[in-house]
Design an enzyme around this catalytic site. Structure first.
Site, PDB file in Angstrom:
ATOM      1  N   HIS A   1      -3.195  14.008   0.935  1.00  0.00           N
ATOM      2  CA  HIS A   1      -3.403  13.094   2.069  1.00  0.00           C
ATOM      3  C   HIS A   1      -2.160  13.050   2.965  1.00  0.00           C
ATOM      4  O   HIS A   1      -2.268  13.135   4.189  1.00  0.00           O
ATOM      5  CB  HIS A   1      -3.739  11.690   1.571  1.00  0.00           C
ATOM      6  CG  HIS A   1      -3.811  10.672   2.666  1.00  0.00           C
ATOM      7  ND1 HIS A   1      -4.811  10.655   3.604  1.00  0.00           N
ATOM      8  CD2 HIS A   1      -2.982   9.643   2.991  1.00  0.00           C
ATOM      9  CE1 HIS A   1      -4.608   9.661   4.456  1.00  0.00           C
ATOM     10  NE2 HIS A   1      -3.500   9.029   4.104  1.00  0.00           N
TER      11      HIS A   1
ATOM     12  N   THR B   1      -8.632  -5.560   4.821  1.00  0.00           N
ATOM     13  CA  THR B   1      -8.606  -4.656   3.675  1.00  0.00           C
ATOM     14  C   THR B   1      -9.671  -5.164   2.709  1.00  0.00           C
ATOM     15  O   THR B   1      -9.680  -6.346   2.381  1.00  0.00           O
ATOM     16  CB  THR B   1      -7.230  -4.676   2.980  1.00  0.00           C
ATOM     17  OG1 THR B   1      -6.220  -4.393   3.946  1.00  0.00           O
ATOM     18  CG2 THR B   1      -7.162  -3.656   1.863  1.00  0.00           C
TER      19      THR B   1
ATOM     20  N   LYS C   1      -3.682  -1.614  10.547  1.00  0.00           N
ATOM     21  CA  LYS C   1      -4.159  -1.784   9.175  1.00  0.00           C
ATOM     22  C   LYS C   1      -4.458  -3.248   8.842  1.00  0.00           C
ATOM     23  O   LYS C   1      -5.289  -3.525   7.991  1.00  0.00           O
ATOM     24  CB  LYS C   1      -3.073  -1.322   8.187  1.00  0.00           C
ATOM     25  CG  LYS C   1      -2.608   0.113   8.376  1.00  0.00           C
ATOM     26  CD  LYS C   1      -3.546   1.074   7.704  1.00  0.00           C
ATOM     27  CE  LYS C   1      -2.918   2.456   7.589  1.00  0.00           C
ATOM     28  NZ  LYS C   1      -3.789   3.365   6.829  1.00  0.00           N
TER      29      LYS C   1
ATOM     30  N   ASP D   1      -8.751   0.563   2.621  1.00  0.00           N
ATOM     31  CA  ASP D   1      -7.726   0.186   3.607  1.00  0.00           C
ATOM     32  C   ASP D   1      -8.231   0.628   4.989  1.00  0.00           C
ATOM     33  O   ASP D   1      -7.868   1.684   5.483  1.00  0.00           O
ATOM     34  CB  ASP D   1      -6.411   0.889   3.232  1.00  0.00           C
ATOM     35  CG  ASP D   1      -5.293   0.598   4.217  1.00  0.00           C
ATOM     36  OD1 ASP D   1      -5.321  -0.468   4.847  1.00  0.00           O
ATOM     37  OD2 ASP D   1      -4.392   1.447   4.344  1.00  0.00           O
TER      38      ASP D   1
ATOM     39  N   ASP E   1       0.842  -1.190   0.000  1.00  0.00           N
ATOM     40  CA  ASP E   1       0.000   0.000   0.000  1.00  0.00           C
ATOM     41  C   ASP E   1       0.882   1.246   0.000  1.00  0.00           C
ATOM     42  O   ASP E   1       1.702   1.427   0.896  1.00  0.00           O
ATOM     43  CB  ASP E   1      -0.920  -0.015   1.224  1.00  0.00           C
ATOM     44  CG  ASP E   1      -2.023   1.020   1.102  1.00  0.00           C
ATOM     45  OD1 ASP E   1      -2.289   1.494  -0.022  1.00  0.00           O
ATOM     46  OD2 ASP E   1      -2.627   1.353   2.133  1.00  0.00           O
TER      47      ASP E   1
ATOM     48  N   GLU F   1      -9.041   4.178  -1.894  1.00  0.00           N
ATOM     49  CA  GLU F   1      -7.835   3.999  -2.692  1.00  0.00           C
ATOM     50  C   GLU F   1      -8.160   3.308  -4.021  1.00  0.00           C
ATOM     51  O   GLU F   1      -9.135   2.581  -4.139  1.00  0.00           O
ATOM     52  CB  GLU F   1      -6.813   3.140  -1.925  1.00  0.00           C
ATOM     53  CG  GLU F   1      -6.580   3.655  -0.501  1.00  0.00           C
ATOM     54  CD  GLU F   1      -5.342   3.082   0.175  1.00  0.00           C
ATOM     55  OE1 GLU F   1      -4.564   2.384  -0.520  1.00  0.00           O
ATOM     56  OE2 GLU F   1      -5.161   3.325   1.372  1.00  0.00           O
TER      57      GLU F   1
ATOM     58  N   GLU G   1     -10.069   4.176   4.221  1.00  0.00           N
ATOM     59  CA  GLU G   1      -9.208   4.898   3.287  1.00  0.00           C
ATOM     60  C   GLU G   1      -9.642   4.537   1.875  1.00  0.00           C
ATOM     61  O   GLU G   1      -9.678   3.361   1.505  1.00  0.00           O
ATOM     62  CB  GLU G   1      -7.723   4.572   3.518  1.00  0.00           C
ATOM     63  CG  GLU G   1      -7.229   5.112   4.861  1.00  0.00           C
ATOM     64  CD  GLU G   1      -5.718   5.107   5.027  1.00  0.00           C
ATOM     65  OE1 GLU G   1      -5.036   4.297   4.354  1.00  0.00           O
ATOM     66  OE2 GLU G   1      -5.219   5.909   5.835  1.00  0.00           O
TER      67      GLU G   1
ATOM     68  N   GLN H   1      -2.751   2.747  15.098  1.00  0.00           N
ATOM     69  CA  GLN H   1      -1.733   3.190  14.131  1.00  0.00           C
ATOM     70  C   GLN H   1      -0.806   4.248  14.730  1.00  0.00           C
ATOM     71  O   GLN H   1       0.422   4.167  14.603  1.00  0.00           O
ATOM     72  CB  GLN H   1      -2.445   3.746  12.891  1.00  0.00           C
ATOM     73  CG  GLN H   1      -1.519   4.250  11.797  1.00  0.00           C
ATOM     74  CD  GLN H   1      -2.285   4.953  10.667  1.00  0.00           C
ATOM     75  OE1 GLN H   1      -3.515   4.984  10.663  1.00  0.00           O
ATOM     76  NE2 GLN H   1      -1.551   5.506   9.720  1.00  0.00           N
TER      77      GLN H   1
ATOM     78  N   ARG I   1      -6.995   4.350  13.738  1.00  0.00           N
ATOM     79  CA  ARG I   1      -6.054   5.475  13.874  1.00  0.00           C
ATOM     80  C   ARG I   1      -5.335   5.509  15.215  1.00  0.00           C
ATOM     81  O   ARG I   1      -4.178   5.936  15.287  1.00  0.00           O
ATOM     82  CB  ARG I   1      -6.789   6.801  13.665  1.00  0.00           C
ATOM     83  CG  ARG I   1      -7.433   6.960  12.315  1.00  0.00           C
ATOM     84  CD  ARG I   1      -6.403   6.945  11.206  1.00  0.00           C
ATOM     85  NE  ARG I   1      -7.047   7.131   9.907  1.00  0.00           N
ATOM     86  CZ  ARG I   1      -6.454   6.851   8.756  1.00  0.00           C
ATOM     87  NH1 ARG I   1      -5.226   6.371   8.728  1.00  0.00           N
ATOM     88  NH2 ARG I   1      -7.093   7.048   7.624  1.00  0.00           N
TER      89      ARG I   1
ATOM     90  N   GLU J   1      -9.512  13.024   7.962  1.00  0.00           N
ATOM     91  CA  GLU J   1      -9.346  14.281   7.232  1.00  0.00           C
ATOM     92  C   GLU J   1     -10.675  15.014   7.065  1.00  0.00           C
ATOM     93  O   GLU J   1     -10.756  16.227   7.250  1.00  0.00           O
ATOM     94  CB  GLU J   1      -8.745  14.008   5.851  1.00  0.00           C
ATOM     95  CG  GLU J   1      -7.333  13.464   5.887  1.00  0.00           C
ATOM     96  CD  GLU J   1      -6.937  12.944   4.520  1.00  0.00           C
ATOM     97  OE1 GLU J   1      -6.434  13.717   3.711  1.00  0.00           O
ATOM     98  OE2 GLU J   1      -7.163  11.741   4.268  1.00  0.00           O
TER      99      GLU J   1
HETATM  100 CA    CA Z   1      -3.685   3.190   3.011  1.00  0.00          CA
END
Ligand code: CA
Length: 347
Positions: free
Chosen positions: A84, A208, A204, A184, A77, A152, A150, A191, A188, A309
């Protein structure tokens, strides 16, 4: 205009219906795309032509029993969106420059967990892990309080390489079978506590999600556009591939409400640059390797590809929430959606 896999073999998505291709036999009667993907560009082109012209049984999309379309070999990834990386750098390291010094020189990435990749529609169980808020003295173990998604774009490798072989940006389309959407899922708090200095791991690797449909790269040829300028100019082995931004509108729906609208064309590092970087040390590609772009966030408010975000860290996914990612290419080709519902943590 994409391939999927059902109980009998390969499927072709045609508008609101899926066409059962298993009657064509051979690679079409296999339980995954891997045998077809391994065959290379000529075979991909022939298979796409055959699929488009096949008069097989048709199933309305809501009734299709879709499986994971390919066996995922390795999963990488990237972190290729300038907006971002800047937004997250500000939040994770508020007292430093948001972009670390390497970011504009190479497409930063981490290795994810191939065994945790699941097909769209699979629920996500809220993961447990170590969390430590800045004002806490020590970590605690428990369900994540900051579950995020996320948005993607991903690509899947068809034609493998030998150990030691680098894939130049110009050879991208010789190795890559197709594109898909990727969620993904990210915890947080887990992480933020674990990622220094080796990068994401358990925050993570719990799950997925990928779209059930894989769109052949050749069908997106006419949505290629120029990528945003790069400054400084990348080193020679990464300097090409700038005509590979993809005009694909993206949106995210949370419990039926659209919370984000963006476009894949804003990515700073293009997909061919990502693949060239990933193989520049001679690492081997295998059929089924999945590579994802990293969260795609645009410059405008409302185009961010994650909740941290969009809501400035004040809102995250709750148990019962349902999330859908969608992609619409500028030539009318729909990428498969990625759907997932949040289930409470296990006791
Ligand atoms: Ca990602």
């Amino acid at each position: 205009m994409s391939f999927g896999v059902g109980p009998e073999g390969l499927l072709w998505r045609d508008g609101d219906e899926a066409v059962d291709l298993s009657g064509l036999g051979g690679v079409f009667a296999q339980p995954s795309l891997n045998p077809l993907m391994a065959q290379g560009r000529e075979a991909w082109r022939a298979a796409t032509t055959a699929a488009r012209g096949h008069d097989g049984p048709r199933i309305p999309l809501p009734d299709v029993d879709l499986r994971l379309a390919f066996q995922v070999a390795d999963y990488v990834d990237f972190y290729s969106s300038l907006e971002h990386a800047t937004n997250l750098g500000r939040m994770f390291r508020p007292d430093q420059e948001p972009l670390l010094p390497n970011w504009r020189w190479l497409p930063v990435a981490y290795h994810g967990r191939a065994g945790s990749v699941v097909v769209s529609g699979t629920d996500v169980v809220r993961p447990c892990g170590q969390r430590k808020a800045p004002d806490e003295d020590a970590p605690t173990f428990g369900p994540t309080r900051r579950l995020d998604f996320e948005l993607e774009l991903g690509f899947v490798v068809g034609v493998p390489t030998e150990l030691g072989e680098a894939v130049p940006v110009e050879a991208f389309a010789d190795h890559v079978f197709g594109l898909l959407l990727v969620n993904d899922w990210s915890a947080r708090d887990i992480q933020a506590w674990e990622y220094v200095p080796l990068g994401p791991n358990l925050g993570k690797s719990f799950q997925t999600s990928i779209s059930a449909w894989v769109t052949p790269l050749a069908l997106l040829e006419d949505v290629r556009v120029a990528a945003p300028p790069q400054e400084p100019r990348p080193l020679e082995h990464l300097a090409g591939g700038r005509d590979w931004a993809l005009d694909i509108a993206l949106d995210v729906e949370l419990n039926g409400e659209t919370i984000s609208r963006g476009n894949a064309r804003t990515l700073y590092w293009t997909l061919p640059q990502q693949l060239a970087h990933a193989t520049s040390n001679g690492a081997r590609l295998r059929t089924g390797d999945l590579m994802a772009s990293g969260t795609i966030s645009g410059p405008e408010p409302g185009s961010e590809g994650s909740m941290i975000e969009l809501f400035r860290g004040e809102r995250f996914l709750e148990d019962g929430d349902e999330l859908v990612l969608r992609g619409h290419a500028a030539n009318g080709v729909e990428l498969g959606s990625v759907r997932g519902r949040v289930l409470p943590a296990r006791d």
